[in-house]
Design an enzyme around this catalytic site. Structure first.
Site, PDB file in Angstrom:
ATOM      1  N   GLU A 120       0.826  -1.209   0.000  1.00  0.00           N
ATOM      2  CA  GLU A 120       0.000   0.000   0.000  1.00  0.00           C
ATOM      3  C   GLU A 120       0.857   1.254   0.000  1.00  0.00           C
ATOM      4  O   GLU A 120       1.926   1.286   0.600  1.00  0.00           O
ATOM      5  CB  GLU A 120      -0.877   0.034   1.262  1.00  0.00           C
ATOM      6  CG  GLU A 120      -1.855  -1.108   1.311  1.00  0.00           C
ATOM      7  CD  GLU A 120      -2.664  -1.117   2.607  1.00  0.00           C
ATOM      8  OE1 GLU A 120      -3.306  -2.120   2.873  1.00  0.00           O
ATOM      9  OE2 GLU A 120      -2.635  -0.100   3.332  1.00  0.00           O
ATOM     10  N   CYS A 163      -2.778   1.188   8.275  1.00  0.00           N
ATOM     11  CA  CYS A 163      -1.949   0.750   7.169  1.00  0.00           C
ATOM     12  C   CYS A 163      -1.841  -0.769   7.169  1.00  0.00           C
ATOM     13  O   CYS A 163      -1.758  -1.395   8.195  1.00  0.00           O
ATOM     14  CB  CYS A 163      -0.567   1.367   7.321  1.00  0.00           C
ATOM     15  SG  CYS A 163       0.163   1.610   5.749  1.00  0.00           S
TER      16      CYS A 163
END
Ligand code: SAH
Length: 346
Positions: A95, A337
């Site tokens: 990501e 995250c």
């Protein structure tokens, strides 16, 4: 797997360009267009002969990843899920998060949060990134590609290496990537922050080289036994050794370290924690960043209420420490995250 543009050395790119019918200097033009001008499509490089553009497009892929985009908040905070092909095994998905400045009137660009590893071997129980262990390290070009794709969403003026992975376990690749983006992105040492669990030996070895970034160390707790649980890879390393390596970092680089504390309700956010942390840090040149826990499914941890976050901050401030609270952007589902990646794995 065709070698991608960003993975080629300058010499190799020159050879490929010449083999595709171009002149050696065209290789420099291509790199400049991609890195400095942000052109991510050969067809738009109109200063190159058309034939060369067509051949390069067919022979040297400009980017490697498949990209999925997810808006996290109305303010433009956007998460990119990037899947890079792997020579062996499944594609590597990581990501990258694009975080615009708080105020729309700000003249600053966005902050980009980048990943360095696919998964993470550290296995902090409150973090989504380490749930499935480490799949592999990212190559320099895969880190550079995150910068390019982030900038395609808008100007970037800061980077935080706080995505998936432990940067100090893939430092050569990270340094190579930073070296490549530093000039074209105008990212000086003060505009890049690298966050690590703080391996003392690795910190001491790197500090004399004065790497071009600010350092943040994920301390989380002032207590040795608890740190061994919250940061399992650091079992056997006393908190004091980490802090001494942080002092050494400051002496050698002239840049203060920031200690990060994830606030887990009832676990790391108590008065005893704040008092013990203040005692450890008060004589040191450093600052503290408090991170209220972002809920991760089935982690068993809870987010602290705002009053206990504030009480922790005030306790540090009263001891004379500079302490800030990190407000997560794009709060809501999957804001932490590594969460989106985790979901696509299961
Ligand atoms: N591996 C690096 C970078 C991690 S991300 C490191 O450990 O420093 C940056 C920070 O976010 C770290 O301090 C990490 O412990 C913290 N973090 C991880 N998961 C979190 C969560 N769910 N909520 C809040 N902070 C989290």
């Amino acid at each position: 797997m065709a070698a991608n543009l960003l993975s080629l050395s300058k010499e190799d790119l020159e050879r490929r360009v010449v083999a595709a019918g171009g002149r050696p200097f065209h290789a420099r033009v291509v790199r400049e267009r991609v890195l400095a001008a942000g052109v991510l499509d050969y067809a738009a490089m109109t200063s190159l002969p058309e034939d060369l553009r067509r051949r390069l497009a067919a022979e040297v892929p400009l980017l490697a990843a498949e990209q999925r985009e997810q808006a996290l908040a109305a303010d433009g905070t956007t998460r990119l899920l990037l899947s890079f092909p792997s020579a062996e095994g499944p594609p590597a998905s990581v990501e990258t998060v694009y975080i615009p400045p708080r105020s729309a009137r700000s003249r600053r660009g966005a902050t980009l949060c980048v990943s360095t590893q696919v998964g993470c071997p550290v296995a902090c129980p409150f973090c989504a990134s380490g749930r499935a262990g480490l799949q592999r390290n990212l190559a320099p070009h895969e880190i550079i590609e995150q910068f390019l794709r982030g900038r395609a969403l808008g100007p970037v003026s800061r980077a935080v290496v706080m995505g998936i992975g432990e940067p100090f376990l893939n430092m050569p690749a990270l340094l190579a990537a930073l070296e490549c983006v530093r000039e074209p992105f105008e990212l000086g040492a003060r505009s890049v922050t690298v966050s690590t669990v703080g391996f003392p030996g690795r910190l001491r070895r790197l500090a004399p080289e004065r790497p071009p970034f600010q350092l943040a160390i994920s301390l989380h707790t002032p207590f040795d036994e608890q740190r061994a649980q919250l940061v399992p890879a650091m079992r056997g390393t006393p908190v004091e050794d980490v802090l001494a390596a942080g002092d050494d970092w400051f002496e050698r680089t002239g840049r203060e370290v920031t200690y990060e504390i994830v606030l887990l309700a009832g676990v790391t956010d108590t008065r005893e924690h704040a008092t013990a942390l203040a005692a450890r840090l008060v004589s040191r040149r450093c600052s503290v960043n408090l991170i209220p826990f972002n809920a991760v499914e089935a982690s068993g941890f809870r987010r602290p209420d705002p009053a206990s976050v504030e009480a922790y901050r005030v306790r540090l401030a009263d001891a004379g420490l500079v302490a800030t609270v990190r407000h997560s952007r794009g709060a809501g589902s999957d804001a932490a995250c590594g969460q989106l990646r985790l979901r696509t794995l299961s």
